[in-house]
Enzyme design. Structure first.
Site: not given
Ligand code: 1QQ
Ligand code: MG
Length: 617
Positions: A81, A122-123, A195, A491, A517
């Site tokens: 992302d 991840c996302d 992250c 996002e 996000s």
């Protein structure tokens, strides 16, 4: 007693051809009859949260084989992302969730696998795999790649703990020189892993722990730490046991739908609100509940947001804490422990690793446990050395953070606020609701009235903010960026970051039918439903209208009369085929994205697919 699904293609004379092919994958006579465990990996070199996963599937596979199973690995896609952000690439982010869910379904059902290991991070990968596991409802364990270490850098004489949002904000903040911005860019993302803030990836991997589908430490133990290897090995051993328990002893309690029950979703949302999770978790939990056949809605999230306190603040809501600090304070099991002590957790629910969450907390909550190995586990610390290699360091903090009065995790009496870190707002602009991460909203603007400034694309909003067209008191409206309208529900991290860069983070609001996000903070309200492209009133707001936002009272309203709103709606409908579309936006939308737009639904439903929209009547 359920028969092994894999017998469909491994047993019977008529399956000689299929067996010949299974043999060609490496199976031998003694393997036929063992549970076939699918390993959904998500290695890719495009995403720091996944660059270290290449060999994780086979690490798990060896344990599965040693435990008496047959392991077959495949890979899903994984979108980054943060790299896709701020340009047309972000149109693909949320749609990739559906592709990931479908690809896991396709591989598991095409080959009749008996159980599933999901190696995500991840996302959209964790939510996509979570949707698939609840859709398939076969024994499943999640083990994610783990969080990234926080960046550290000395900027203007101060040692800062950094993440990629800090680099994004600094890039347009005139107080930082080019050299300082470059230093932050080079330091913000030091290792493999998701992250390091409580962004969407870490939020979802923490929620998997709360749902009971992941092992303790799954959401907070660093990707680089040697301890994380144990999670993969344990998952490989445990999944074979769960498969045998289900298929050979008719144990239904180990199935994802038995574990991720309505009450388990309440536990997950309680954690989400307590830790100020990414607002994307709302979208993904609604979608996961939909796949599980659980009637869990925005109203349930709203109900919970009014009673769950904010117990743990993490970046971007606070600069001083990142995931490594949450782990040092006892991780997710310790936040759940505080919720349990506050009477806000269902502790009787089963998990994949314990007969009940309550028993798990007895062992894994650092304020309860008598096991020194658990306390050592939560002292896992960052290595402080840039690395893309899993398990590459074994540093430990000298002690735990068990300060529940002023530390990273608080008890209820010392919560950051008794009113949680997420809220659902309703009003004439969002009749089906919209979401705000209150954990990231300054107390001075919990109630806010402002002038609407209309943008019909994220790009135009970014251009307007950077051109100083937005001033204190404005409410930036970004519409036609919902699941259908974008499509893909982008996002809005760049516009929300740039408002901060311009010093407007506490002086403006932003409302969108898109989403945010997990790196977003400020008075950023997303998921406005129905979206503009589906006739939502956000499409009727005009430049200069007054928007009234009242978080304590959970309301958001366009201050025009009902008659005026009805008049505007009639004028919009008179546009016919041109109604409910951006005035002038020349966005190229591929056939793949148009197919997504044709079947998706508004955020209030989790942007889940509804094929009835395209099925021949
Ligand atoms: C910080 C941004 C992150 C990569 C993200 O997209 C999210 O948390 O949703
Ligand atoms: Mg994201």
């Amino acid at each position: 007693m359920p028969a092994y699904r894999s017998k469909t293609s491994t047993h019977g004379r008529n399956m000689a051809g299929a067996r010949a092919l299974w043999r060609a994958t490496g199976m031998t006579d003694g393997d036929f009859g063992k549970p076939i465990i699918a390993i959904a990996n998500s290695f890719t070199q495009f995403v720091p949260g996944h660059v270290h996963l290449k060999d994780m599937g086979q690490l798990v596979a060896r344990e599965i084989e040693a435990a008496g199973g047959v392991a077959k690995e495949f890979n899903t896609i994984a979108v980054d992302d943060g790299i896709a952000m701020g340009h047309a690439g972000m149109l693909y982010s949320l749609p990739s969730r559906e592709l990931i869910a479908d690809s896991v379904e396709y591989m598991v059902n095409a080959h009749c696998a008996d159980a599933l290991i999901c190696i995500s991070n991840c996302d959209k990968i964790t939510p996509g795999m979570l949707m698939a596991s609840l859709r398939l409802n076969i024994p499943t364990i999640f083990v994610s790649g783990g969080p990234m270490e926080a960046g550290k850098a000395v900027i203007q004489g101060k040692t800062l703990h950094l993440d990629l949002v800090d680099a994004m904000v600094a890039a347009v903040d005139p107080q930082f020189t080019d050299a300082e911005t470059l230093s932050m860019e080079r330091s913000a993302c030091p290792t493999c892993g998701s992250c390091s803030g409580m962004f969407t990836a870490n939020s979802m991997n923490c929620l998997v722990e709360a749902l009971g589908l992941g092992l303790p430490g799954n959401g907070s133990l660093l990707a680089t730490h040697a301890d994380r290897k144990r999670l993969f090995l344990e998952a490989g051993r445990l999944i074979v046991a769960l498969a045998k328990s289900h298929y050979e002893r008719d144990d239904m309690s180990v199935l994802p739908r038995s574990i991720a029950s309505f009450k388990a979703f309440e536990n997950a949302v309680a954690l989400d609100i307590a830790m100020g999770g990414s607002t994307n978790t709302v979208l993904h939990l609604l979608a996961a509940a939909h796949e599980a056949g659980v009637d869990f809605t925005m109203k349930d999230i709203d109900r919970m947001s009014r009673k769950v306190p904010h117990l743990c603040k993490v970046a971007p809501s606070i600069q001083t804490y990142h995931m490594e600090d949450v782990h040092r304070a006892g991780g997710i099991m310790s936040i759940l422990g505080e919720l349990n002590r506050a009477g806000l957790l269902h502790s009787d629910l089963p998990t994949i690793h314990s007969p009940s969450m309550g028993q798990a907390l007895e062992h894994w909550d650092v304020t309860l446990t008598h096991d020194e190995k658990v306390k050592t586990f939560y002292r896992a610390a960052p290595g402080g050395v840039p690395s893309q290699t899993a398990f590459s360091q074994d540093r430990r903090y000298p002690d735990l953070d068990i300060d529940r009065v002023g530390g990273c995790i608080r008890d209820k009496a010392h919560a950051y606020s008794q009113d949680g870190g997420l809220a659902v707002l309703y009003g004439n602009i969002a009749e089906d609701g919209c979401i705000v991460k209150t954990a990231g909203v300054d107390e001075s603007i919990l109630k806010f009235n402002g002038r609407a400034r209309i943008f019909e694309s994220q790009d135009d909003a970014v251009e307007g903010i950077l051109a100083d067209k937005i001033v204190a008191g404005d409410v930036v409206i970004i519409r036609y960026e919902g699941p259908k309208g974008g499509p893909g529900m982008q996002e809005m991290l760049y516009p929300t970051s740039y408002l901060k860069s311009k010093g407007l983070g506490k002086a403006c609001a932003l409302l969108t039918d898109g989403r945010f996000s997990g790196g977003t903070s400020g008075l950023s309200i997303g998921h406005a439903s129905p979206e503009a492209a589906e006739g939502g009133a956000i499409g009727l707001i005009e430049e200069g209208d007054i928007i009234e936002i009242d978080i304590p009272n959970r309301s958001i309203n366009l201050k025009v009369t009902w008659e005026e709103l009805s008049h505007r709606r009639a004028l919009m409908e008179e546009k016919g085929a041109k109604a409910w579309q951006p005035e002038s936006r020349n966005r190229i939308v591929s056939a793949a994205l148009r197919a997504y737009a044709a079947m998706t639904t508004s955020a209030a439903k989790g942007a889940v697919r509804d094929v009835s929209q395209v099925e021949r009547r």
